[in-house]
Write a protein that holds these residues in place. Sequence first.
Motif, PDB file in Angstrom:
ATOM      1  N   CYS A 360       0.826  -1.210   0.000  1.00  0.00           N
ATOM      2  CA  CYS A 360       0.000   0.000   0.000  1.00  0.00           C
ATOM      3  C   CYS A 360       0.866   1.268   0.000  1.00  0.00           C
ATOM      4  N   TRP A 361       1.930   1.257   0.768  1.00  0.00           N
ATOM      5  CA  TRP A 361       2.809   2.430   0.811  1.00  0.00           C
ATOM      6  C   TRP A 361       3.436   2.687  -0.568  1.00  0.00           C
ATOM      7  N   GLY A 362       3.721   1.607  -1.281  1.00  0.00           N
ATOM      8  CA  GLY A 362       4.345   1.763  -2.587  1.00  0.00           C
ATOM      9  C   GLY A 362       3.422   2.296  -3.654  1.00  0.00           C
ATOM     10  N   THR A 363       2.124   2.209  -3.472  1.00  0.00           N
ATOM     11  CA  THR A 363       1.179   2.681  -4.491  1.00  0.00           C
ATOM     12  C   THR A 363       0.707   4.108  -4.247  1.00  0.00           C
ATOM     13  N   VAL A 364       1.042   4.672  -3.084  1.00  0.00           N
ATOM     14  CA  VAL A 364       0.586   6.033  -2.743  1.00  0.00           C
ATOM     15  C   VAL A 364       1.736   7.021  -2.987  1.00  0.00           C
ATOM     16  N   ASP A 365       1.400   8.199  -3.509  1.00  0.00           N
ATOM     17  CA  ASP A 365       2.396   9.255  -3.708  1.00  0.00           C
ATOM     18  C   ASP A 365       2.721   9.850  -2.339  1.00  0.00           C
ATOM     19  N   THR A 366       3.748   9.281  -1.692  1.00  0.00           N
ATOM     20  CA  THR A 366       4.082   9.689  -0.326  1.00  0.00           C
ATOM     21  C   THR A 366       5.159  10.769  -0.262  1.00  0.00           C
ATOM     22  N   GLU A 367       5.657  11.217  -1.425  1.00  0.00           N
ATOM     23  CA  GLU A 367       6.688  12.262  -1.498  1.00  0.00           C
ATOM     24  C   GLU A 367       7.859  11.913  -0.570  1.00  0.00           C
ATOM     25  N   ASP A 368       8.169  12.775   0.431  1.00  0.00           N
ATOM     26  CA  ASP A 368       9.293  12.533   1.336  1.00  0.00           C
ATOM     27  C   ASP A 368       8.853  11.982   2.687  1.00  0.00           C
ATOM     28  N   ALA A 369       7.630  11.445   2.751  1.00  0.00           N
ATOM     29  CA  ALA A 369       7.107  10.928   4.021  1.00  0.00           C
ATOM     30  C   ALA A 369       7.879   9.677   4.438  1.00  0.00           C
ATOM     31  N   ASN A 370       7.855   9.411   5.753  1.00  0.00           N
ATOM     32  CA  ASN A 370       8.553   8.254   6.317  1.00  0.00           C
ATOM     33  C   ASN A 370       7.550   7.261   6.883  1.00  0.00           C
ATOM     34  N   LEU A 371       7.853   5.989   6.714  1.00  0.00           N
ATOM     35  CA  LEU A 371       6.993   4.921   7.246  1.00  0.00           C
ATOM     36  C   LEU A 371       7.756   4.147   8.302  1.00  0.00           C
ATOM     37  N   GLU A 372       7.123   3.939   9.478  1.00  0.00           N
ATOM     38  CA  GLU A 372       7.693   3.121  10.541  1.00  0.00           C
ATOM     39  C   GLU A 372       6.720   1.995  10.865  1.00  0.00           C
ATOM     40  N   LEU A 373       7.148   0.770  10.605  1.00  0.00           N
ATOM     41  CA  LEU A 373       6.329  -0.399  10.951  1.00  0.00           C
ATOM     42  C   LEU A 373       6.803  -0.901  12.309  1.00  0.00           C
ATOM     43  N   VAL A 374       6.011  -0.639  13.334  1.00  0.00           N
ATOM     44  CA  VAL A 374       6.413  -0.917  14.706  1.00  0.00           C
ATOM     45  C   VAL A 374       6.275  -2.398  15.049  1.00  0.00           C
ATOM     46  N   ASP A 375       5.223  -3.041  14.600  1.00  0.00           N
ATOM     47  CA  ASP A 375       4.961  -4.437  14.954  1.00  0.00           C
ATOM     48  C   ASP A 375       4.667  -5.248  13.703  1.00  0.00           C
ATOM     49  N   GLU A 376       5.040  -6.513  13.765  1.00  0.00           N
ATOM     50  CA  GLU A 376       4.627  -7.460  12.730  1.00  0.00           C
ATOM     51  C   GLU A 376       3.550  -8.354  13.325  1.00  0.00           C
ATOM     52  N   MET A 377       2.509  -8.620  12.549  1.00  0.00           N
ATOM     53  CA  MET A 377       1.423  -9.452  13.025  1.00  0.00           C
ATOM     54  C   MET A 377       0.724 -10.077  11.833  1.00  0.00           C
ATOM     55  N   THR A 378      -0.027 -11.110  12.110  1.00  0.00           N
ATOM     56  CA  THR A 378      -0.796 -11.801  11.083  1.00  0.00           C
ATOM     57  C   THR A 378      -2.254 -11.810  11.515  1.00  0.00           C
ATOM     58  N   PHE A 379      -3.157 -11.588  10.600  1.00  0.00           N
ATOM     59  CA  PHE A 379      -4.581 -11.539  10.930  1.00  0.00           C
ATOM     60  C   PHE A 379      -5.390 -12.011   9.727  1.00  0.00           C
TER      61      PHE A 379
END
Length: 487
Positions: A360-379
């Motif tokens: 999802c992050w790769g398909t959005v025009d996020t310009e210079d925004a930063n992404l932090e994935l704090v936890d990994e989980m499965t659902f």
Amino acid sequence: MHTCVLDTVQLMEDDTTPRDKHGSDWYRTLVEEVNDLATVVDPDGTITYVSPAVTRVLGYEPDELVGHEGYEFVHPEDRKRNADALETVLSDPSESETVEIRFRHADGSWRWIEFTMRNRLDDDIIDGLLVSSRDITDRKESEAEARKLAKEYEALLNNVEDAIFLINVDEGEDRVRFEFERLSPSYERQTEITTEEVQGQTPRDVFGEQQGTELEANYHRCFNAGEPISYQEELQVGEGARFWQTKLAPVVDDGEITRLIGVTRNVTERVERERQLRQQNERLDEFSSVVSHDLRNPLNVAQGRATLLAEQVQSEHLDPLLRALDRMEAIVEDTLTLARQGDTIRETESISLTELVGKCWGTVDTEDANLELVDEMTFQGDPDRLRHVFENLFRNAVEHGGSDVTVRVGRHKERGIYVEDDGPGLPVEKRDEVFEPGHSSARDGTGFGLTIVKRIVEAHGWALSVTDGTDGGARFEIEMVEHKGVL
């Protein structure tokens, strides 16, 4: 059985000569080996004889009882019944009395005994009252358990909200007949039909030929299967009760089905609501078709012509025109997405939060925004629909937090996910409004993004809320309140 065993006492004393191979030794062995107790008492209740079976049944040696009054070993609450039986046979020698009492075992416990007392005072050999006894403790305990179960059954029948009905099964040579036996109070309240009105009658007698035949078809199906079945039926029994969800189970006695027990629930409101939802979905499909074809086609033509025109001429009006057409296209796309995402999620699969967020992050025009994935989980969820959720939340964060905003994604409590940013956040008074269709504070926003997010989350059976982020921005929390949650 009692008389036969006790009378052998007299026969044993009367005749010691073998008679048809049954002499005194035979009778003595019979008295000693059977489990029924043979006892002789005198008119004041003193025991003068007790058979050897007393050791197996009550744990006493015979000489431990002989010479004692029987009342000493009888439970205090049962002594009056014992005395009444003694008085009856003394006053009328032709009468016999059968009584159930509790008798103290040698280990101190109480055993239930059923005895039959007969007057044999005129018999020169016995000269007393003959008492035939047997231990019925197991039977009394079974009866007590049955009474307990009956009380529990009555409590259940009288208090459960679901309607319960009992059907007697009469199996003949060439047919099976079903008759109503009893209705629970809840059934009577919901249908205004009483047990007295239907008892002994068939479903056709009560509900008419057509509805009765449909009911009996399900009863036959349960009877033939020999196991519980579940089904939804339509049965008009009042203005507010039409559709019922029923579970029917057979009662088997000695290998034969003697009764059917039905538990049914009025689901008319649910069925009507589902019907309305289907109608709404049909209208949404029609709307989507109009938007998709009747609006999108001329819009695409207008965009194409405006682009060609911009290549041929220069005008200050062309850029605003192209932006307006692009905005119209975005509104059409979001409107179609909104119309298609409200259905309940029925098929789910295991989803990795890391994988989904990355796509999802790769398909959005996020310009210079930063992404932090704090936890990994499965659902469990629908990955196609959930892409709309995260894409819209990421797009919303960039639109309101600026090109250099930081977005964090992680686990919310035990069963949930959060998406937050460090942007300006949302005022408390505006938090409910952001999920309303058409609401947007961004200049080029369509106003449907967060509405789409909310619809998809709720279609999963989850809950969505917005609050303050860790660094003062907006924090969207998805709480997976149903079974389609975190693994």
